[in-house]
Design a protein around this motif. Structure first.
Motif, mmCIF file in Angstrom:
data_model
loop_
_atom_site.group_PDB
_atom_site.id
_atom_site.type_symbol
_atom_site.label_atom_id
_atom_site.label_comp_id
_atom_site.label_asym_id
_atom_site.label_seq_id
_atom_site.Cartn_x
_atom_site.Cartn_y
_atom_site.Cartn_z
ATOM 1 N N VAL A 97 0.903 -1.230 -0.043
ATOM 2 C CA VAL A 97 -0.023 -0.089 -0.039
ATOM 3 C C VAL A 97 0.972 1.050 -0.056
ATOM 4 O O VAL A 97 1.951 1.142 0.708
ATOM 5 C CB VAL A 97 -0.688 0.097 1.290
ATOM 6 C CG1 VAL A 97 -1.599 1.326 1.321
ATOM 7 C CG2 VAL A 97 -2.071 -0.874 1.150
ATOM 8 N N VAL A 98 0.414 2.053 -0.806
ATOM 9 C CA VAL A 98 1.175 3.614 -0.907
ATOM 10 C C VAL A 98 0.158 4.573 -0.561
ATOM 11 O O VAL A 98 -0.858 4.618 -1.114
ATOM 12 C CB VAL A 98 1.827 3.899 -2.099
ATOM 13 C CG1 VAL A 98 2.443 5.159 -2.219
ATOM 14 C CG2 VAL A 98 2.773 2.881 -2.458
ATOM 15 N N THR A 99 0.637 5.297 0.693
ATOM 16 C CA THR A 99 -0.573 6.245 0.912
ATOM 17 C C THR A 99 0.118 7.594 0.728
ATOM 18 O O THR A 99 1.442 7.874 0.711
ATOM 19 C CB THR A 99 -0.846 6.293 2.543
ATOM 20 O OG1 THR A 99 0.402 6.498 3.443
ATOM 21 C CG2 THR A 99 -1.554 4.936 2.871
ATOM 22 N N VAL A 100 -0.626 8.590 0.250
ATOM 23 C CA VAL A 100 -0.160 9.896 -0.301
ATOM 24 C C VAL A 100 -1.030 11.067 0.461
ATOM 25 O O VAL A 100 -2.375 10.944 0.284
ATOM 26 C CB VAL A 100 -0.206 10.032 -1.773
ATOM 27 C CG1 VAL A 100 0.003 11.450 -2.379
ATOM 28 C CG2 VAL A 100 0.462 8.865 -2.561
ATOM 29 N N GLU A 109 5.162 -2.130 2.712
ATOM 30 C CA GLU A 109 5.535 -3.278 1.909
ATOM 31 C C GLU A 109 4.576 -4.210 2.654
ATOM 32 O O GLU A 109 4.529 -4.454 3.737
ATOM 33 C CB GLU A 109 6.844 -3.639 1.891
ATOM 34 C CG GLU A 109 7.658 -2.877 1.163
ATOM 35 C CD GLU A 109 9.115 -3.497 0.817
ATOM 36 O OE1 GLU A 109 9.492 -4.522 1.192
ATOM 37 O OE2 GLU A 109 9.882 -2.476 0.725
ATOM 38 N N ASP A 110 4.257 -5.383 1.971
ATOM 39 C CA ASP A 110 3.668 -6.580 2.296
ATOM 40 C C ASP A 110 2.290 -6.093 3.218
ATOM 41 O O ASP A 110 2.360 -6.671 4.452
ATOM 42 C CB ASP A 110 4.615 -7.479 3.191
ATOM 43 C CG ASP A 110 3.882 -8.876 3.412
ATOM 44 O OD1 ASP A 110 3.219 -9.339 2.526
ATOM 45 O OD2 ASP A 110 4.441 -9.556 3.923
ATOM 46 N N ALA A 111 1.629 -5.395 3.056
ATOM 47 C CA ALA A 111 0.523 -4.611 3.745
ATOM 48 C C ALA A 111 -0.373 -5.681 4.124
ATOM 49 O O ALA A 111 -1.340 -5.642 5.186
ATOM 50 C CB ALA A 111 -0.185 -3.376 3.195
ATOM 51 N N PHE A 112 -0.813 -6.791 3.428
ATOM 52 C CA PHE A 112 -1.936 -7.749 3.466
ATOM 53 C C PHE A 112 -1.133 -9.045 3.904
ATOM 54 O O PHE A 112 -2.071 -10.233 4.167
ATOM 55 C CB PHE A 112 -2.349 -7.890 2.274
ATOM 56 C CG PHE A 112 -3.213 -6.799 1.656
ATOM 57 C CD1 PHE A 112 -3.242 -5.600 2.430
ATOM 58 C CD2 PHE A 112 -3.727 -6.629 0.549
ATOM 59 C CE1 PHE A 112 -4.016 -4.211 1.919
ATOM 60 C CE2 PHE A 112 -4.435 -5.748 -0.026
ATOM 61 C CZ PHE A 112 -4.544 -4.636 0.569
#
Length: 117
Positions: A97-100, A109-112
């Protein structure tokens, strides 16, 4: 184009640039399947990475709250379809996931958790 769509497009560009700077290879943007849409598909070495980009004016944590288990399941199904559509063999992959928020980009990285087929 709506403000939300414009903000989403800008967030995807910032996310892609941040990932490129970290050595990722962007394979495609906005992969659409009948099961869902994946914002970015990339390679990190030999690993396929399916990336959800979330833009938020309220903060990174707020962006993450929209990643429900249903959304994660749809992303997983879309990733399955990605491999099927391009006739790719099963391979190591993960979901990032990348949050902006504005110009601030955070990469998780490897958010799930690990996902392999």
């Amino acid at each position: 184009m709506s403000d939300a769509r414009l903000r989403g497009n800008q967030a995807e560009v910032l996310a892609a640039n941040a990932l490129l700077a970290r050595g990722y290879t962007i394979v495609t943007r906005r992969f659409k399947s009948r099961r869902g849409e994946i914002d970015l598909v990339a390679r990190d070495g030999e690993t396929w990475v399916f990336i959800e980009v979330k833009a938020s004016e309220r903060g990174h944590e707020t962006a993450l709250t929209h990643l429900t288990s249903d959304k994660r399941q749809r992303l997983s199904q879309a990733a399955d379809e990605f491999f099927e559509r391009f006739d790719l063999p099963p391979a190591a992959c993960r979901f990032d996931v990348v949050t902006v928020q504005g110009e601030d980009v955070r990469h998780i990285e490897d958010a799930f958790g690990d996902w392999t087929d």
